[in-house]
Design an enzyme around this catalytic site. Structure first.
Site, PDB file in Angstrom:
ATOM      1  N   GLU A 104      -7.114  18.892   3.438  1.00 17.93           N
ATOM      2  CA  GLU A 104      -6.610  18.094   2.309  1.00 17.93           C
ATOM      3  C   GLU A 104      -5.400  17.275   2.724  1.00 17.93           C
ATOM      4  O   GLU A 104      -4.519  17.809   3.394  1.00 17.93           O
ATOM      5  CB  GLU A 104      -6.183  18.961   1.109  1.00 17.93           C
ATOM      6  CG  GLU A 104      -7.288  19.598   0.336  1.00 17.93           C
ATOM      7  CD  GLU A 104      -6.772  20.420  -0.831  1.00 17.93           C
ATOM      8  OE1 GLU A 104      -5.662  20.128  -1.353  1.00 17.93           O
ATOM      9  OE2 GLU A 104      -7.447  21.397  -1.199  1.00 17.93           O
ATOM     10  N   HIS A 149     -11.703  28.813  -4.475  1.00 22.60           N
ATOM     11  CA  HIS A 149     -10.638  27.842  -4.756  1.00 22.60           C
ATOM     12  C   HIS A 149     -10.081  28.146  -6.141  1.00 22.60           C
ATOM     13  O   HIS A 149     -10.096  27.309  -7.046  1.00 22.60           O
ATOM     14  CB  HIS A 149     -11.184  26.415  -4.687  1.00 22.60           C
ATOM     15  CG  HIS A 149     -10.111  25.362  -4.519  1.00 22.60           C
ATOM     16  ND1 HIS A 149     -10.099  24.439  -3.491  1.00 22.60           N
ATOM     17  CD2 HIS A 149      -9.029  25.092  -5.272  1.00 22.60           C
ATOM     18  CE1 HIS A 149      -9.059  23.629  -3.636  1.00 22.60           C
ATOM     19  NE2 HIS A 149      -8.381  24.005  -4.692  1.00 22.60           N
ATOM     20  N   ASN A 183      -9.030  28.862  -0.258  1.00 22.88           N
ATOM     21  CA  ASN A 183      -8.142  27.698  -0.295  1.00 22.88           C
ATOM     22  C   ASN A 183      -6.729  28.166  -0.672  1.00 22.88           C
ATOM     23  O   ASN A 183      -6.527  28.729  -1.750  1.00 22.88           O
ATOM     24  CB  ASN A 183      -8.615  26.673  -1.330  1.00 22.88           C
ATOM     25  CG  ASN A 183      -7.692  25.463  -1.320  1.00 22.88           C
ATOM     26  OD1 ASN A 183      -7.762  24.645  -0.424  1.00 22.88           O
ATOM     27  ND2 ASN A 183      -6.797  25.394  -2.288  1.00 22.88           N
ATOM     28  N   GLU A 184      -5.784  27.939   0.217  1.00 21.87           N
ATOM     29  CA  GLU A 184      -4.355  28.111  -0.059  1.00 21.87           C
ATOM     30  C   GLU A 184      -3.979  29.461  -0.688  1.00 21.87           C
ATOM     31  O   GLU A 184      -3.540  29.531  -1.852  1.00 21.87           O
ATOM     32  CB  GLU A 184      -3.866  26.968  -0.936  1.00 21.87           C
ATOM     33  CG  GLU A 184      -4.090  25.613  -0.321  1.00 21.87           C
ATOM     34  CD  GLU A 184      -3.675  24.451  -1.238  1.00 21.87           C
ATOM     35  OE1 GLU A 184      -3.428  24.680  -2.422  1.00 21.87           O
ATOM     36  OE2 GLU A 184      -3.611  23.313  -0.738  1.00 21.87           O
ATOM     37  N   TYR A 194       0.831  17.872   2.453  1.00 24.06           N
ATOM     38  CA  TYR A 194       1.239  16.890   1.453  1.00 24.06           C
ATOM     39  C   TYR A 194       2.629  16.328   1.686  1.00 24.06           C
ATOM     40  O   TYR A 194       2.886  15.151   1.456  1.00 24.06           O
ATOM     41  CB  TYR A 194       1.140  17.489   0.041  1.00 24.06           C
ATOM     42  CG  TYR A 194      -0.295  17.628  -0.406  1.00 24.06           C
ATOM     43  CD1 TYR A 194      -0.998  18.824  -0.239  1.00 24.06           C
ATOM     44  CD2 TYR A 194      -0.973  16.522  -0.927  1.00 24.06           C
ATOM     45  CE1 TYR A 194      -2.335  18.918  -0.614  1.00 24.06           C
ATOM     46  CE2 TYR A 194      -2.304  16.612  -1.302  1.00 24.06           C
ATOM     47  CZ  TYR A 194      -2.981  17.824  -1.138  1.00 24.06           C
ATOM     48  OH  TYR A 194      -4.296  17.920  -1.489  1.00 24.06           O
ATOM     49  N   GLU A 220      -5.665  18.555 -12.481  1.00 21.03           N
ATOM     50  CA  GLU A 220      -4.646  18.940 -11.504  1.00 21.03           C
ATOM     51  C   GLU A 220      -3.865  20.156 -11.992  1.00 21.03           C
ATOM     52  O   GLU A 220      -2.650  20.142 -12.163  1.00 21.03           O
ATOM     53  CB  GLU A 220      -3.717  17.762 -11.229  1.00 21.03           C
ATOM     54  CG  GLU A 220      -2.586  18.016 -10.231  1.00 21.03           C
ATOM     55  CD  GLU A 220      -3.037  18.600  -8.897  1.00 21.03           C
ATOM     56  OE1 GLU A 220      -4.180  18.309  -8.471  1.00 21.03           O
ATOM     57  OE2 GLU A 220      -2.253  19.367  -8.291  1.00 21.03           O
TER      58      GLU A 220
END
Ligand SMILES: OC[C@H]1NNC[C@@H](O)[C@@H]1O
Length: 438
Positions: free
Chosen positions: A348, A120, A164-165, A293, A401
């Site tokens: 998520e 991640h 992740n992503e 999101y 973040e």
């Protein structure tokens, strides 16, 4: 809508990531990551904040697991810090492995199913200094690292996510430059993404030998791309941008090929496309993780290199400026499932809110409404045939973040960074009741 409207074996979980919560950035043999370097570089992170301490989860993981248990989650998705468990390309850091062994054992003791994300974003600096994701050898370094995790944790952890992503690692890290390592080069972004997908494939290959009774997948950020206006041109660029931001990271894994229109426009812009190792990249996976999101509105713009501009939408927005668009979750679950016929987890979903604490309370009704509306759309997708196996909320507690530092609060638990005290927000209390409804 109640918890029992979902299938009996449906998993409700909560997700975090190592660099965003652990802190202890140089403790017990952990070596630097690219995010330690990036966050220590003035001007990169809002308010020049960093993850040196974060939520101090490295020392407080037992308390945090108790909160997960108290709220009633079935599962917990967390990531492993590569630089915490590897001193270099060969040597393990036993103290780092010990931390995760204790974390996993504590989760199992509390009947919480661990889901591990292998990567991640916190790439070890020692690899970045060898070229990082631009160096083709990284795929085998990732296979070695993955194998060490499978050998140490695979006896107890049966659900694994390789990356992740990758869109964020490659496009935010190597094209837009707002994430570590802060490069701004589209060819590098396309190259790093290809090596990320190769690394994913080599990891899956090792997993099949080392964790025979486990399930492995990859998590993609998945945004609903829509035309700003109902014109043919806007519809076309919406399809193109959907291929560039979604299909680019899904198609190779199932079809062994990058999407056609996206390939064409990248090549028209002089970008080299890579085709090697598609047999490795498309090693069979057990599930896709979807991080949903919001949506992206696009407008035809022939003057732009990729013929589109992103337009700001009119819907209510979160603190990140992302439109609240729960219908998009339904649309993308149907789209991804019907195109790839692979089981799905929402790994998520959540929002950053204007969270204010008063007398230990945070009245985040907006987050309760956000979660309810997205739960309803997930349930609708299940009823319409999507093999959706679980839903992980982003995130457990307010944390680092990335480029926004600590200014954006996504947690269902409020983090007071001066005292490191945790406070359940109203959304956590609502979830506790919802999850009790089993
Ligand atoms: O921006 C919210 C989240 N998005 N997906 C990746 C996570 O690390 C982020 O905090």
């Amino acid at each position: 809508m109640e918890r029992n409207d979902f299938p009996k074996d449906f998993i409700f979980g909560v997700a975090t990531a190592s660099y965003q919560i652990e802190g202890a950035y140089n403790e017990d043999g952990k070596v630097p990551s690219i995010w330690d370097v990036f966050s220590h570089t003035p001007g990169k992170i809002k308010n020049n904040e960093n993850g040196d301490v974060a939520c101090d989860h490295y020392h407080r993981y037992e308390e945090d697991i108790k909160i997960i248990k108290d709220i009633g989650f079935d599962a917990y998705r967390f990531s492993i810090s590569w630089p915490r468990v590897m001193k270099n390309t060969k040597e393990k850091n036993e103290k780092g492995l010990d931390f995760y062994n204790k974390l996993i054992d504590k989760l199992l003791e509390n009947n919480i199913t661990p889901f591990i994300t292998i990567y991640h974003w916190d790439l070890p600096l020692f690899l970045y200094e060898k070229g990082g994701w631009l160096n083709d050898d990284i795929a085998l370094y990732f296979q070695d690292y993955s194998s060490i995790l499978f050998q140490n944790f695979g006896d107890r952890v049966k659900h694994w996510i390789t990356l992740n992503e990758p869109w964020c690692s490659s496009f935010l890290g190597y094209f837009y430059g707002i994430h570590a390592p802060g490069h701004k080069n589209l060819q590098e972004a396309i190259k790093t993404d290809h090596n990320l997908l190769r690394a994913h494939g080599y990891s899956v290959e090792a997993f099949r030998d080392l964790v025979k009774d486990g399930k492995i997948g990859i998590t993609n950020v998945t945004t609903k791309v829509e035309p700003a206006d109902e014109t043919e041109e806007d519809f076309y660029v919406a399809l193109l941008v959907d291929e560039l931001t979604n299909g680019w990271f899904y198609d190779p894994i199932i079809f062994g090929r990058y999407p056609e229109n996206a390939r064409a426009i990248l090549q028209r812009n002089g970008i080299e496309i890579f085709e090697n190792d598609m047999n490795i990249i498309s090693k069979k996976i057990d599930f896709f993780g979807i991080n949903y999101y919001t949506r992206q509105l696009v407008k035809y713009a022939p003057e732009e290199p990729f013929m589109f501009r992103t337009i700001e939408g009119e819907l209510e927005k979160t603190e990140m400026g992302w439109e609240i668009y729960p219908e998009g979750l339904y649309d993308m679950l149907l789209k991804i499932y019907n195109r790839y016929k692979t089981p799905l987890y929402i790994t998520e979903n959540g929002m950053a809110g204007p969270d204010k604490i008063e007398n230990g309370k945070v009245h985040d009704t907006y987050r309760i409404n956000y979660l309810k509306s997205h739960f309803e759309n997930a349930l609708k997708a299940i009823k319409d045939g999507v093999d959706l196996k679980g839903y992980f909320i982003w995130t457990l507690m307010d944390n680092f973040e990335w480029a926004e530092g600590y200014s954006k609060r996504f947690g269902i638990v409020y983090t007071d960074y001066t005292t490191q005290k945790r406070y359940l927000k109203d959304s956590a209390i609502w979830l506790k009741k919802f999850l009790e409804g089993k």
